[in-house]
Scaffold this motif. Structure first.
Motif, PDB file in Angstrom:
ATOM      1  N   PHE A 159       0.830  -1.200   0.000  1.00  0.00           N
ATOM      2  CA  PHE A 159       0.000   0.000   0.000  1.00  0.00           C
ATOM      3  C   PHE A 159       0.870   1.257   0.000  1.00  0.00           C
ATOM      4  CE2 PHE A 159      -2.777   3.182   1.895  1.00  0.00           C
ATOM      5  CZ  PHE A 159      -3.980   2.953   1.255  1.00  0.00           C
ATOM      6  N   SER A 160       1.926   1.261   0.804  1.00  0.00           N
ATOM      7  CA  SER A 160       2.816   2.433   0.887  1.00  0.00           C
ATOM      8  C   SER A 160       3.534   2.720  -0.428  1.00  0.00           C
ATOM      9  CB  SER A 160       3.849   2.224   1.996  1.00  0.00           C
ATOM     10  OG  SER A 160       3.196   2.103   3.239  1.00  0.00           O
ATOM     11  N   MET A 161       3.982   1.692  -1.110  1.00  0.00           N
ATOM     12  CA  MET A 161       4.647   1.893  -2.395  1.00  0.00           C
ATOM     13  C   MET A 161       3.664   2.453  -3.426  1.00  0.00           C
ATOM     14  SD  MET A 161       7.670   1.254  -1.615  1.00  0.00           S
ATOM     15  CE  MET A 161       8.403   1.439  -3.219  1.00  0.00           C
ATOM     16  N   ALA A 162       2.439   2.002  -3.368  1.00  0.00           N
ATOM     17  CA  ALA A 162       1.417   2.524  -4.272  1.00  0.00           C
ATOM     18  C   ALA A 162       1.123   3.992  -3.963  1.00  0.00           C
ATOM     19  CB  ALA A 162       0.146   1.693  -4.168  1.00  0.00           C
ATOM     20  N   VAL A 163       1.150   4.369  -2.685  1.00  0.00           N
ATOM     21  CA  VAL A 163       0.903   5.762  -2.297  1.00  0.00           C
ATOM     22  C   VAL A 163       1.933   6.684  -2.941  1.00  0.00           C
ATOM     23  CG1 VAL A 163       1.057   7.375  -0.331  1.00  0.00           C
ATOM     24  CG2 VAL A 163      -0.341   5.312  -0.167  1.00  0.00           C
ATOM     25  N   LEU A 164       3.193   6.297  -2.903  1.00  0.00           N
ATOM     26  CA  LEU A 164       4.240   7.139  -3.486  1.00  0.00           C
ATOM     27  C   LEU A 164       4.039   7.343  -4.986  1.00  0.00           C
ATOM     28  CD1 LEU A 164       7.381   5.746  -1.632  1.00  0.00           C
ATOM     29  CD2 LEU A 164       6.234   7.934  -1.247  1.00  0.00           C
ATOM     30  N   SER A 165       3.756   6.287  -5.699  1.00  0.00           N
ATOM     31  CA  SER A 165       3.548   6.431  -7.141  1.00  0.00           C
ATOM     32  C   SER A 165       2.250   7.180  -7.425  1.00  0.00           C
ATOM     33  CB  SER A 165       3.556   5.065  -7.838  1.00  0.00           C
ATOM     34  OG  SER A 165       2.420   4.318  -7.487  1.00  0.00           O
ATOM     35  N   ASN A 166       1.210   6.912  -6.649  1.00  0.00           N
ATOM     36  CA  ASN A 166      -0.063   7.582  -6.880  1.00  0.00           C
ATOM     37  C   ASN A 166       0.014   9.082  -6.615  1.00  0.00           C
ATOM     38  OD1 ASN A 166      -1.193   5.175  -7.590  1.00  0.00           O
ATOM     39  ND2 ASN A 166      -2.480   4.974  -5.788  1.00  0.00           N
ATOM     40  N   PHE A 167       0.787   9.486  -5.615  1.00  0.00           N
ATOM     41  CA  PHE A 167       0.914  10.926  -5.357  1.00  0.00           C
ATOM     42  C   PHE A 167       1.490  11.625  -6.585  1.00  0.00           C
ATOM     43  CE2 PHE A 167       3.410  14.648  -4.188  1.00  0.00           C
ATOM     44  CZ  PHE A 167       2.404  15.448  -3.661  1.00  0.00           C
ATOM     45  N   CYS A 168       2.568  11.105  -7.097  1.00  0.00           N
ATOM     46  CA  CYS A 168       3.210  11.739  -8.258  1.00  0.00           C
ATOM     47  C   CYS A 168       2.284  11.765  -9.472  1.00  0.00           C
ATOM     48  CB  CYS A 168       4.509  11.020  -8.606  1.00  0.00           C
ATOM     49  SG  CYS A 168       5.771  11.201  -7.334  1.00  0.00           S
ATOM     50  N   LEU A 169       1.671  10.644  -9.776  1.00  0.00           N
ATOM     51  CA  LEU A 169       0.773  10.591 -10.937  1.00  0.00           C
ATOM     52  C   LEU A 169      -0.447  11.493 -10.751  1.00  0.00           C
ATOM     53  CD1 LEU A 169       0.929   6.794 -11.782  1.00  0.00           C
ATOM     54  CD2 LEU A 169       1.761   8.671 -13.200  1.00  0.00           C
ATOM     55  N   ASN A 170      -1.012  11.506  -9.554  1.00  0.00           N
ATOM     56  CA  ASN A 170      -2.182  12.349  -9.320  1.00  0.00           C
ATOM     57  C   ASN A 170      -1.843  13.830  -9.352  1.00  0.00           C
ATOM     58  OD1 ASN A 170      -4.451  10.601  -9.100  1.00  0.00           O
ATOM     59  ND2 ASN A 170      -3.660   9.891  -7.140  1.00  0.00           N
ATOM     60  N   LYS A 171      -0.753  14.212  -8.741  1.00  0.00           N
ATOM     61  CA  LYS A 171      -0.388  15.628  -8.708  1.00  0.00           C
ATOM     62  C   LYS A 171      -0.123  16.165 -10.103  1.00  0.00           C
ATOM     63  CE  LYS A 171       2.636  19.139  -6.841  1.00  0.00           C
ATOM     64  NZ  LYS A 171       1.571  20.135  -6.856  1.00  0.00           N
ATOM     65  N   PHE A 172       0.685  15.443 -10.865  1.00  0.00           N
ATOM     66  CA  PHE A 172       1.149  15.980 -12.136  1.00  0.00           C
ATOM     67  C   PHE A 172       0.309  15.578 -13.348  1.00  0.00           C
ATOM     68  CE2 PHE A 172       4.910  15.863  -9.344  1.00  0.00           C
ATOM     69  CZ  PHE A 172       5.127  17.236  -9.283  1.00  0.00           C
ATOM     70  N   TRP A 173      -0.500  14.529 -13.235  1.00  0.00           N
ATOM     71  CA  TRP A 173      -1.280  14.089 -14.389  1.00  0.00           C
ATOM     72  C   TRP A 173      -2.785  14.201 -14.129  1.00  0.00           C
ATOM     73  CZ3 TRP A 173      -3.635   8.998 -15.662  1.00  0.00           C
ATOM     74  CH2 TRP A 173      -4.072   8.958 -16.984  1.00  0.00           C
ATOM     75  N   THR A 174      -3.292  13.497 -13.145  1.00  0.00           N
ATOM     76  CA  THR A 174      -4.735  13.470 -12.910  1.00  0.00           C
ATOM     77  C   THR A 174      -5.283  14.860 -12.631  1.00  0.00           C
ATOM     78  OG1 THR A 174      -4.548  11.254 -11.966  1.00  0.00           O
ATOM     79  CG2 THR A 174      -6.570  12.475 -11.491  1.00  0.00           C
ATOM     80  N   PHE A 175      -4.693  15.555 -11.652  1.00  0.00           N
ATOM     81  CA  PHE A 175      -5.203  16.848 -11.233  1.00  0.00           C
ATOM     82  C   PHE A 175      -4.405  18.009 -11.816  1.00  0.00           C
ATOM     83  CE2 PHE A 175      -6.495  13.785  -7.979  1.00  0.00           C
ATOM     84  CZ  PHE A 175      -7.861  14.003  -7.968  1.00  0.00           C
ATOM     85  N   ASN A 176      -3.244  17.718 -12.413  1.00  0.00           N
ATOM     86  CA  ASN A 176      -2.380  18.735 -13.008  1.00  0.00           C
ATOM     87  C   ASN A 176      -2.329  19.965 -12.108  1.00  0.00           C
ATOM     88  OD1 ASN A 176      -0.648  19.893 -14.850  1.00  0.00           O
ATOM     89  ND2 ASN A 176      -2.295  20.659 -16.147  1.00  0.00           N
ATOM     90  N   ASN A 177      -1.960  19.735 -10.863  1.00  0.00           N
ATOM     91  CA  ASN A 177      -2.067  20.759  -9.842  1.00  0.00           C
ATOM     92  C   ASN A 177      -0.724  21.425  -9.584  1.00  0.00           C
ATOM     93  OD1 ASN A 177      -2.092  21.603  -6.826  1.00  0.00           O
ATOM     94  ND2 ASN A 177      -4.234  21.462  -7.441  1.00  0.00           N
ATOM     95  N   LYS A 178      -0.751  22.743  -9.477  1.00  0.00           N
ATOM     96  CA  LYS A 178       0.469  23.523  -9.278  1.00  0.00           C
ATOM     97  C   LYS A 178       0.678  23.931  -7.815  1.00  0.00           C
ATOM     98  CE  LYS A 178       1.006  23.836 -13.783  1.00  0.00           C
ATOM     99  NZ  LYS A 178       1.033  22.546 -14.390  1.00  0.00           N
ATOM    100  N   GLY A 179      -0.127  23.387  -6.908  1.00  0.00           N
ATOM    101  CA  GLY A 179      -0.022  23.743  -5.496  1.00  0.00           C
ATOM    102  C   GLY A 179       1.299  23.328  -4.871  1.00  0.00           C
ATOM    103  N   LYS A 180       1.499  23.773  -3.643  1.00  0.00           N
ATOM    104  CA  LYS A 180       2.743  23.483  -2.924  1.00  0.00           C
ATOM    105  C   LYS A 180       2.828  22.001  -2.597  1.00  0.00           C
ATOM    106  CE  LYS A 180       3.004  28.057  -1.060  1.00  0.00           C
ATOM    107  NZ  LYS A 180       4.122  28.829  -0.695  1.00  0.00           N
ATOM    108  N   ILE A 181       3.890  21.402  -3.101  1.00  0.00           N
ATOM    109  CA  ILE A 181       4.050  19.951  -3.007  1.00  0.00           C
ATOM    110  C   ILE A 181       4.139  19.476  -1.558  1.00  0.00           C
ATOM    111  CG2 ILE A 181       6.568  19.897  -3.215  1.00  0.00           C
ATOM    112  CD1 ILE A 181       6.165  17.500  -5.150  1.00  0.00           C
ATOM    113  N   GLY A 182       4.773  20.231  -0.682  1.00  0.00           N
ATOM    114  CA  GLY A 182       4.935  19.814   0.713  1.00  0.00           C
ATOM    115  C   GLY A 182       3.605  19.680   1.427  1.00  0.00           C
ATOM    116  N   PHE A 183       2.759  20.716   1.304  1.00  0.00           N
ATOM    117  CA  PHE A 183       1.448  20.659   1.932  1.00  0.00           C
ATOM    118  C   PHE A 183       0.600  19.551   1.318  1.00  0.00           C
ATOM    119  CE2 PHE A 183       2.467  25.128   2.981  1.00  0.00           C
ATOM    120  CZ  PHE A 183       2.299  25.046   4.357  1.00  0.00           C
TER     121      PHE A 183
END
Length: 134
Positions: free
Chosen positions: A45-69
């Motif tokens: 589950f943890s390994m999937a979380v790491l990959s999902n964060f990157c894919l969701n931030k930059f592809w799914t939601f194409n979000n420019k928000g602060k990565i740390g928060f």
């Protein structure tokens, strides 16, 4: 296909990739390394979380928000998702006598709903829409 529906489809594709990563790591640590099935479940589950964060931030939601928060929120919601996932797997195995991997599939499907809602409306919410409503 509308923008909102396409976002759900991309989230599902990302989730599918996470599903594969989750299962591969879970299987590897349970079957090859010999870890307890629940510990292996947590690693997968943890390994999937790491990959999902990157894919969701930059592809799914194409979000420019602060990565740390965003990662903080994503990690918190993922931990809640992990607790839900593990609880569901435990209940389905112990009380419904279902196979571990079938239980994991069911749990992932249910936790998908939680994940989409919190990430769409909190973690990666469109800040422009929020500012226009104020």
């Amino acid at each position: 296909m509308g923008h909102k529906m396409w976002k759900v489809v991309k989230f599902a594709i990302t989730g599918g990739i996470g599903f594969i990563i989750d299962f591969l790591f879970t299987w590897f640590f349970k079957e090859r390394i010999g870890l307890n099935q629940y510990a292996a479940n947590g690693i997968g589950f943890s390994m999937a979380v790491l990959s999902n964060f990157c894919l969701n931030k930059f592809w799914t939601f194409n979000n420019k928000g602060k990565i740390g928060f965003q990662f903080g929120y994503f990690a918190l919601f993922s931990l809640i998702g992990l607790a839900l996932n593990t609880f569901l797997v435990f209940c389905l195995v112990q009380y419904c006598n279902l196979n571990f991997y079938l239980s994991k599939c069911i749990a992932i499907g249910l936790v998908f709903i939680w994940n989409f809602l919190v990430n769409n409306f909190i973690t990666f919410k469109d800040q422009r829409i929020f500012k226009q409503q104020q």
